[in-house]
Design an enzyme around this catalytic site. Structure first.
Site, mmCIF file in Angstrom:
data_model
loop_
_atom_site.group_PDB
_atom_site.id
_atom_site.type_symbol
_atom_site.label_atom_id
_atom_site.label_comp_id
_atom_site.label_asym_id
_atom_site.label_seq_id
_atom_site.Cartn_x
_atom_site.Cartn_y
_atom_site.Cartn_z
ATOM 1 N N CYS A 216 0.830 -1.197 0.000
ATOM 2 C CA CYS A 216 0.000 0.000 0.000
ATOM 3 C C CYS A 216 0.867 1.250 0.000
ATOM 4 O O CYS A 216 1.417 1.639 1.037
ATOM 5 C CB CYS A 216 -0.939 -0.001 1.206
ATOM 6 S SG CYS A 216 -2.011 1.450 1.294
ATOM 7 N N CYS B 34 -0.513 4.009 2.232
ATOM 8 C CA CYS B 34 -0.305 3.778 3.661
ATOM 9 C C CYS B 34 1.141 4.029 4.079
ATOM 10 O O CYS B 34 1.402 4.624 5.127
ATOM 11 C CB CYS B 34 -0.673 2.343 4.027
ATOM 12 S SG CYS B 34 -2.310 1.816 3.527
ATOM 13 N N ASP B 35 2.098 3.567 3.292
ATOM 14 C CA ASP B 35 3.492 3.497 3.737
ATOM 15 C C ASP B 35 4.459 4.359 2.945
ATOM 16 O O ASP B 35 5.647 4.402 3.262
ATOM 17 C CB ASP B 35 3.967 2.044 3.679
ATOM 18 C CG ASP B 35 3.144 1.126 4.574
ATOM 19 O OD1 ASP B 35 2.672 1.600 5.627
ATOM 20 O OD2 ASP B 35 2.960 -0.057 4.227
#
Length: 301
Positions: free
Chosen positions: A131, A134-135
């Site tokens: 992701c 997300c990261d």
């Protein structure tokens, strides 16, 4: 006979449980693997409103504790079939045990499709990610790579290009399968580089990823690409086969349910990543859980 059966203990399922329990319904939640779902492997979650820096485990543990305090019943079970009876209730079976409910929420989630290379699971959360949204921020100013040639990979590459020093897009075909618009967006970024007809065969690094080894599909030549982040975007796998006798699935196996989370079967709802949808994030899973539970409570009466 319980009022509501929730199949799946990720953020969507736990949120649904909290809403239904607060509405005074009896709720049984089954989970076949880990309560909390995929996010439990994330060491830090930065995009959940009001809780920056919390780990995935902390976030989902708090949600599970909240639901248990409200009276949630849980079972570690793998539901293998679901049937609707003539009286409108449902029977879920594990093959050995059966559970009866007036309404059901499917919150089975979806799994990221893995590369299938050695140490992939070990380095997930330590350089390997599924992701970018997300990261990506954890790799600001660093060299990273994206695996995949579809729309999700292209969009991840463009997103990462605004954060990272360089982004190398690795695709095993000699062409991309993404939309032309996404391809043009990648080509417009000077720090996005392409590595076609290649596949990742080895992940290098001790406690964290430091490089990936690539093999060219035609020549078999091996090269090493130094990166601190590898974002795998080769699709997601739905796990809805046990319910295809009831619900309608899209060609990828995701449940067709509207924004109201209602499926084609009265009393059967779908929430979270198992549902065919454009955005799969913690926040949208929680939103689905709230919507599905509210609709289920109205259905139960």
């Amino acid at each position: 006979m319980t009022d509501l059966l929730i199949i799946g203990g990720g953020m969507a399922g736990l949120t649904a449980a909290i809403y239904a329990l607060r509405a005074g319904k009896s709720v049984l939640l089954t989970e076949k693997e880990t309560f909390g779902g995929q996010i439990t492997s994330a060491p830090r979650v930065e995009n959940y409103p009001g809780m920056p820096g919390v780990s995935g485990n902390q976030l989902t543990d708090a949600a599970l504790s909240q639901a248990l305090d409200l009276g949630l019943e849980i079972e570690l079970e793998d539901i293998t079939s679901l049937h609707k009876l003539k009286d409108g209730s449902f029977i879920a079976s594990t093959g050995k045990r059966e559970y009866a409910a007036k309404a059901v929420i499917l919150a089975t989630g979806a799994k990221h499709r893995p590369l299938g290379v050695a140490r992939e699971e070990e380095l997930t959360g330590h350089g390997v990610s599924y992701c970018a949204l997300c990261d990506g921020a954890f790799h600001k100013g660093e060299d990273v790579a994206v695996v995949g040639g579809g729309n999700s990979a292209a969009q991840a590459a463009v997103f990462l290009a605004d954060l990272c020093k360089s982004v190398t897009v690795i695709q095993n075909f000699d062409h991309f399968t993404c939309d032309q618009r996404d391809l043009d967006a990648m080509r417009a970024r000077e720090n996005i580089h392409f590595c076609l007809s290649s596949r990742v065969t080895t992940l290098e690094g001790d406690e964290r990823l430091r490089a990936v080894r690539l093999t060219h599909e035609q020549s078999g030549a091996a090269t090493e690409l130094p990166v601190t982040g590898l974002f795998i975007c080769i699709g997601r796998m739905a796990d809805n086969a046990p319910f295809d006798n009831l619900v309608v699935l899209d060609p990828q196996g995701f449940i067709l349910a509207g924004e109201d989370c209602r499926t084609n079967v009265p009393g059967l709802f779908a929430a979270g990543d198992c549902r065919a949808k454009a955005v799969r994030q913690l926040t949208t899973a929680a939103a689905d859980g709230a919507i599905a539970a509210t609709a289920a409570c109205r259905y139960i009466g």
